[in-house]
Design an enzyme around this catalytic site. Sequence first.
Site, PDB file in Angstrom:
ATOM      1  N   LYS A 256      27.413   5.709   4.996  1.00  0.00           N
ATOM      2  CA  LYS A 256      28.120   5.243   3.799  1.00  0.00           C
ATOM      3  C   LYS A 256      28.973   4.022   4.118  1.00  0.00           C
ATOM      4  CE  LYS A 256      31.365   6.583   0.187  1.00  0.00           C
ATOM      5  NZ  LYS A 256      31.990   7.693  -0.563  1.00  0.00           N
TER       6      LYS A 256
ATOM      7  N   HIS B 207     -18.429  10.716   1.688  1.00  0.00           N
ATOM      8  CA  HIS B 207     -17.584  10.238   0.590  1.00  0.00           C
ATOM      9  C   HIS B 207     -16.974  11.403  -0.199  1.00  0.00           C
ATOM     10  CE1 HIS B 207     -18.598   6.199   1.516  1.00  0.00           C
ATOM     11  NE2 HIS B 207     -19.864   6.297   1.140  1.00  0.00           N
TER      12      HIS B 207
END
Length: 508
Positions: free
Chosen positions: A134, A273
């Site tokens: 922070k 595929h």
Amino acid sequence: MKYALLSVTDKTGIGEFAKGLTEEGFTILSTGGTLKAIEEAGVEVTAIDEYTEFPEMLDGRVKTLHPKVHGGILYKRDEKSHVDTVKEHGIADIDLICVNLYAFEETYHAKKSDAELIENIDIGGPTLIRSAAKNHKDVYVVTDPEDYDRVLEHLKAPKDDLAFRRELAMKAFSLTAYYDSMISRYFRELTGRESDYLTIGVKKDSDLRYGENPHQSAEVYTDPMVESYFSHMKQFQGKELSYNNYNDFNSAVGLAGEFDADKDGIICVGLKHATPCGVALGETALDAYKKMFEADSLSIFGGIVALNTTVDKACAEEMVKIFLEVVAAKDFTDEALEVFKQKKNLRVIQVDFDAEPLRREMRMVSGKVLFQDMDLGAEEGYDVVTDKAPTEAEKRDLLLGMKIVKYVRSNAVVLIKDGQTLGVGGGETSRIWALENIFNHNPDRDFTGSVMASDAFFPFDDCVKAAAKEGVRAIIQPGGSIRDDDSIKACNENDMSMVFTGVRHFRH
């Protein structure tokens, strides 16, 4: 005096980093095992309780949760009221935090007790990281040993390094989010309940060469809370798996994994595929592979093969006759592995078929994330709806077909005879087109006596009539169309049997 607080579980390089920090004028604060590692590196270090003048307590649960620590991290160096406050309370600057977290992930995978898991939920570590991240404008937050040298380089050459500090803060918040996501999911498992906030943290394994196509970048990540076929796989040879390999491997092994070799028989799945092109049961690995190859000797070129058994030398010798991308199996004999060395780029992978299959799957669609149960374990019926019932041999093929068709893109149909696919049709917007593709692509194949599985109901009787012309003798499908009676009638007129399962298997 400026301080650096170092408290790490992963102590890789921590001694050298501490030494570098002291050379840049930092006084080192530390705790427990980290303090000992720094002392062993010959670096002067101050214990945190000596600095705070407050003892560690509650078996180490409280040690860094103190105003002298977090005040020194969080105060704004350019805010006069903050500066006056820390000076009033004798709080010194803590300008660098180096923290990584308790080994919750490792403890979880070691299947330790709930009590041990709770003790490995880090509180002080994430709090220190978040405080420093922070206030990253004034405080370096270091959570990755890979950044130690970069931090020292920035300290040696002071400059406007806000961009670097932001990068460190990003990594810090990513780490705590990942960590908290594991804990959240652990409690979801423990309670069997869900929250409106679904957290999933994944860790990057590597960059892939590219995605589905060379112009697409891609990466592979691991979900630490999931045990899957990928979790314990062992790759013996070949290139790293590609993006498309991962997709195809997942489907091929998933289908093969639905069959227990001892109970259901040895199965060989050929996949190209993301769609099965040939599937067959056999007496041996070689027998199953040959039948799979004969099912579609054209499409399997450049595909993936998965077997739920051990691949021996004879099977391997047959496999290396063609180009394959991946061979995945439960195990391989040493002789088989020697044979595969002829194809150095072939990926040869051992798979734990005893792994529990995934129960949930996720898909991202333009800012939305879809979750669903996997298509496993549905209680399917087997209701004969025609005058004629399937024979026992046909029933075995029908049930095999219904497992296979789950892995074919909708609309999907599969034709099977004697435990071997004769044709796989899918990915069409019309079911009849999927079936016609099978017949059109196999003009010389005899389909007499085969059975047909469909992933969804027949909206018309056209598929039944087309199958009847080619000699298909039995059909399995979910049923549920308003025109079911038309399909049943067509079956009866052609002396065919048909069963309804009541369960649809779309795969989109």
